[in-house]
Design a protein around this motif. Structure first.
Motif, PDB file in Angstrom:
ATOM      1  N   ILE A 187       0.846  -1.192   0.000  1.00 38.50           N
ATOM      2  CA  ILE A 187       0.000   0.000   0.000  1.00 38.50           C
ATOM      3  C   ILE A 187       0.883   1.245   0.000  1.00 38.50           C
ATOM      4  N   GLY A 188       0.609   2.141  -0.930  1.00 35.30           N
ATOM      5  CA  GLY A 188       1.343   3.403  -0.980  1.00 35.30           C
ATOM      6  C   GLY A 188       0.435   4.555  -0.629  1.00 35.30           C
ATOM      7  N   VAL A 189       0.936   5.494   0.170  1.00 32.24           N
ATOM      8  CA  VAL A 189       0.186   6.690   0.542  1.00 32.24           C
ATOM      9  C   VAL A 189       0.892   7.890  -0.081  1.00 32.24           C
ATOM     10  N   ILE A 190       0.169   8.668  -0.867  1.00 38.04           N
ATOM     11  CA  ILE A 190       0.745   9.834  -1.527  1.00 38.04           C
ATOM     12  C   ILE A 190       0.299  11.093  -0.800  1.00 38.04           C
ATOM     13  N   ALA A 191       1.278  11.808  -0.240  1.00 40.32           N
ATOM     14  CA  ALA A 191       1.004  13.064   0.472  1.00 40.32           C
ATOM     15  C   ALA A 191       1.887  14.163  -0.086  1.00 40.32           C
ATOM     16  N   CYS A 201       3.105   8.127  -8.075  1.00 38.39           N
ATOM     17  CA  CYS A 201       2.206   6.991  -8.285  1.00 38.39           C
ATOM     18  C   CYS A 201       2.820   5.987  -9.263  1.00 38.39           C
ATOM     19  N   ASP A 202       3.374   6.473 -10.359  1.00 35.23           N
ATOM     20  CA  ASP A 202       3.985   5.585 -11.354  1.00 35.23           C
ATOM     21  C   ASP A 202       5.141   4.796 -10.753  1.00 35.23           C
ATOM     22  N   VAL A 222      -3.985   4.937 -13.070  1.00 33.93           N
ATOM     23  CA  VAL A 222      -3.312   3.712 -12.639  1.00 33.93           C
ATOM     24  C   VAL A 222      -3.756   2.550 -13.509  1.00 33.93           C
ATOM     25  N   PRO A 223      -2.958   1.486 -13.578  1.00 33.22           N
ATOM     26  CA  PRO A 223      -3.360   0.293 -14.345  1.00 33.22           C
ATOM     27  C   PRO A 223      -4.581  -0.369 -13.714  1.00 33.22           C
ATOM     28  N   ASP A 224      -5.205  -1.254 -14.479  1.00 33.17           N
ATOM     29  CA  ASP A 224      -6.413  -1.927 -14.014  1.00 33.17           C
ATOM     30  C   ASP A 224      -6.193  -2.733 -12.741  1.00 33.17           C
TER      31      ASP A 224
END
Length: 253
Positions: A187-191, A201-202, A222-224
């Protein structure tokens, strides 16, 4: 806070269980539930119900910590802020029904919800963007106990890279793919600021991250196979502003 989806981007074995309509309805023997059954049920659960299951889990966990063993649907519904019919419908997706005259067994129901939400194993988290929000997330002690240990931090600021935050040294965003793969981040959190969100994100996707929680006010592509959810604090405040205005008679009809 209500998350918004991004652009495409233990079994109850042999227990006497009641129908989903009421705690004191006639009981029936429930067949053994296999892992395949639970997976099929999980795929059929509406997204809104998934969000409520997380609320039920929080309430039930608090009850368990206080020594509670059983709970009636009316009590659980009131504590979760929903009506009893909706709660029983939500729990019926799990194949979990209240026992006549007793209600729900707290620990059993906790187990059902945890398995459905995938909480029987830990999900390692990475936070990208170590500003005020990122610092708060990195230092929040409630994540590990709920199965979400923060294992990686990323930023571009040379004054931050290499400095421990919450006990974890900050890595450079260029190292996201390698670090995420090495540490098994799911899981990634973007802040980050909005302009940096998509590139971050990429990199997270390149590192094998399967789910992304985005606090930046942008819609990520994002990809599927990657799930992205957006939490926009400004939008949430604007929604609350509407309710304040409506209650004060300020909304033009």
């Amino acid at each position: 806070m209500v998350g918004q989806r991004g652009r495409r981007n233990g079994s109850a074995v042999g227990r006497k269980l009641a129908t989903p309509d009421a705690d004191n309805a006639p009981t029936a023997e429930m067949p053994a539930v296999t892992e395949g059954d639970e997976q099929q049920r999980a795929r059929a659960i509406p997204e809104a119900a998934v969000a409520r299951l997380a609320v039920y889990l929080r309430v039930l966990s608090a009850m368990a910590e206080q020594g509670g063993t059983t709970v009636a649907s009316e009590e659980l519904a009131a504590a979760a802020g929903v009506n009893s019919a909706k709660l029983r419908k939500d729990l019926s997706y799990l194949g979990s029904y209240g026992t006549r005259g007793v209600g729900y067994e707290v620990t059993v129901l906790v187990g059902h919800i945890e398995r459905t939400l995938g909480l029987t194993r830990q999900h390692k988290v990475a936070v990208a963007g170590i500003g005020n929000l990122g610092h708060a997330l990195a230092n929040y002690g409630g994540f590990p106990g709920r199965g979400f240990p923060v294992e990686a931090l990323f930023d571009v600021d040379p004054d931050l890279v290499g400095v421990p935050v919450g006990g974890i040294p900050v890595s450079h965003v260029d190292d996201i793919p390698q670090v995420c793969r090495e540490r098994g981040i799911s899981i990634g959190v973007i802040a980050t600021p909005p302009p940096a969100a998509q590139s971050v994100c990429d990199r997270l996707v390149a590192g094998g991250v399967q789910c992304i929680l985005n606090f930046a006010p942008v819609v990520l592509q994002v990809p599927d196979h990657v799930e992205a959810r957006k939490v926009d604090l400004a939008v949430e405040l604007q929604i609350l502003s509407f309710y304040v205005a409506r209650r004060n008679g300020m909304v033009v009809q």
